[in-house]
Scaffold this motif. Sequence first.
Motif, PDB file in Angstrom:
ATOM      1  N   GLU A 158      35.562  36.292  35.031  1.00 26.92           N
ATOM      2  CA  GLU A 158      36.270  35.288  35.827  1.00 26.92           C
ATOM      3  C   GLU A 158      37.633  35.784  36.282  1.00 26.92           C
ATOM      4  O   GLU A 158      38.491  36.135  35.464  1.00 26.92           O
ATOM      5  CB  GLU A 158      36.415  33.987  35.028  1.00 26.92           C
ATOM      6  N   VAL A 159      37.830  35.798  37.603  1.00 26.70           N
ATOM      7  CA  VAL A 159      39.091  36.155  38.261  1.00 26.70           C
ATOM      8  C   VAL A 159      39.658  37.478  37.719  1.00 26.70           C
ATOM      9  O   VAL A 159      40.764  37.545  37.201  1.00 26.70           O
ATOM     10  CB  VAL A 159      40.130  35.017  38.160  1.00 26.70           C
ATOM     11  N   SER A 178      29.984  37.346  38.492  1.00 25.62           N
ATOM     12  CA  SER A 178      31.300  37.225  39.119  1.00 25.62           C
ATOM     13  C   SER A 178      31.640  35.784  39.455  1.00 25.62           C
ATOM     14  O   SER A 178      30.935  35.118  40.204  1.00 25.62           O
ATOM     15  CB  SER A 178      31.337  38.055  40.410  1.00 25.62           C
ATOM     16  N   GLY A 180      34.838  34.869  41.105  1.00 23.82           N
ATOM     17  CA  GLY A 180      36.086  35.358  41.662  1.00 23.82           C
ATOM     18  C   GLY A 180      36.403  36.790  41.302  1.00 23.82           C
ATOM     19  O   GLY A 180      37.573  37.186  41.302  1.00 23.82           O
ATOM     20  N   SER A 181      35.371  37.580  40.997  1.00 21.24           N
ATOM     21  CA  SER A 181      35.599  38.969  40.597  1.00 21.24           C
ATOM     22  C   SER A 181      34.910  39.968  41.513  1.00 21.24           C
ATOM     23  O   SER A 181      34.605  41.089  41.108  1.00 21.24           O
ATOM     24  CB  SER A 181      35.147  39.168  39.139  1.00 21.24           C
ATOM     25  N   GLN A 188      26.566  36.397  41.592  1.00 18.61           N
ATOM     26  CA  GLN A 188      27.661  35.595  42.142  1.00 18.61           C
ATOM     27  C   GLN A 188      27.514  34.167  41.642  1.00 18.61           C
ATOM     28  O   GLN A 188      26.413  33.601  41.646  1.00 18.61           O
ATOM     29  CB  GLN A 188      27.636  35.632  43.668  1.00 18.61           C
ATOM     30  N   PRO A 204      40.167  26.536  44.552  1.00 20.18           N
ATOM     31  CA  PRO A 204      40.266  27.908  44.044  1.00 20.18           C
ATOM     32  C   PRO A 204      40.102  28.949  45.151  1.00 20.18           C
ATOM     33  O   PRO A 204      39.236  28.802  46.020  1.00 20.18           O
ATOM     34  CB  PRO A 204      39.103  27.993  43.037  1.00 20.18           C
ATOM     35  N   ARG A 205      40.924  29.987  45.099  1.00 21.13           N
ATOM     36  CA  ARG A 205      40.843  31.031  46.117  1.00 21.13           C
ATOM     37  C   ARG A 205      39.483  31.710  46.114  1.00 21.13           C
ATOM     38  O   ARG A 205      38.985  32.138  47.161  1.00 21.13           O
ATOM     39  CB  ARG A 205      41.938  32.073  45.880  1.00 21.13           C
ATOM     40  N   HIS A 206      38.888  31.827  44.937  1.00 21.39           N
ATOM     41  CA  HIS A 206      37.627  32.556  44.835  1.00 21.39           C
ATOM     42  C   HIS A 206      36.424  31.736  45.288  1.00 21.39           C
ATOM     43  O   HIS A 206      35.328  32.270  45.421  1.00 21.39           O
ATOM     44  CB  HIS A 206      37.392  33.015  43.390  1.00 21.39           C
ATOM     45  N   ALA A 207      36.616  30.441  45.518  1.00 22.98           N
ATOM     46  CA  ALA A 207      35.497  29.571  45.870  1.00 22.98           C
ATOM     47  C   ALA A 207      35.351  29.444  47.383  1.00 22.98           C
ATOM     48  O   ALA A 207      36.262  29.776  48.142  1.00 22.98           O
ATOM     49  CB  ALA A 207      35.691  28.193  45.249  1.00 22.98           C
TER      50      ALA A 207
END
Length: 264
Positions: A158-159, A178, A180-181, A188, A204-207
Amino acid sequence: MSKALTVMDLRALKGVRQISFVQVAREEEAIAASEAGMDMIGTAFIPERAHFARAVPQTHFQFGLPWGKHAEATEALRDAMAAMNAGAQSIYCGMSPAIVEVLAREGVPVICHVGLVPPKATWTGGFKAVGKSAEQALHLLQEVKDFENAGGFAVEMEVIPARVAAEISKRTSMLTISLGSGGDCDAQYLFSADLLGENRGHFPRHAKAYRNFAGERDRLQAERVAAYREYISEVNVGTFPEASHVVEIDETALQDFLKQAERA
């Protein structure tokens, strides 16, 4: 109907193709994800969700052991076995390699967790990326190796910086998941609430949101209010109920009722 991917199937996909994985909170989300062809579906193993796995037998289902519920390995193993009996094919456990080893020794396929682990975020400086220094990155690699040696079959990352996650993925036999990685992990992973655009405020930036369910719910709420207002208005002026909303009685039966009612 396709068959659910087993742990063996998932392991065979490492380095072959990306695996799609979503975390759900409602049974209808699980069913929709399965119908869409999702490879893996997960949710917390709590009583109100224990039936989810049975609803999607054609999809690999993962139950997560809520962090903080179990004080030691026996408690975690008991819940893990209950989750497997409820239809899961794998278990998420955010506890230590020592606990993971106990579960794995009994044949429970365990997904571990490194990087930003929300209940433990105070150790890594709060809710932010983990692994941006060489020291942190090496520590992550060691954590992954420890989980691998404990018998985990997969690890949620995570991240973590994408290039760090990619290098770790090359150095473990476990599936790397992953959140956010980056795109070089084996799977994913997104939360359904983010994917469907259900959340307001911080995103969240990763979403990535593929729909705007929050906006749709706002629209539906406005429609509810409007419908209630129309109903109240019709009740007040007497236009509800209409003839189509009521049940009639035969005139003869009505007159007979009235005669008998007078004598009652």
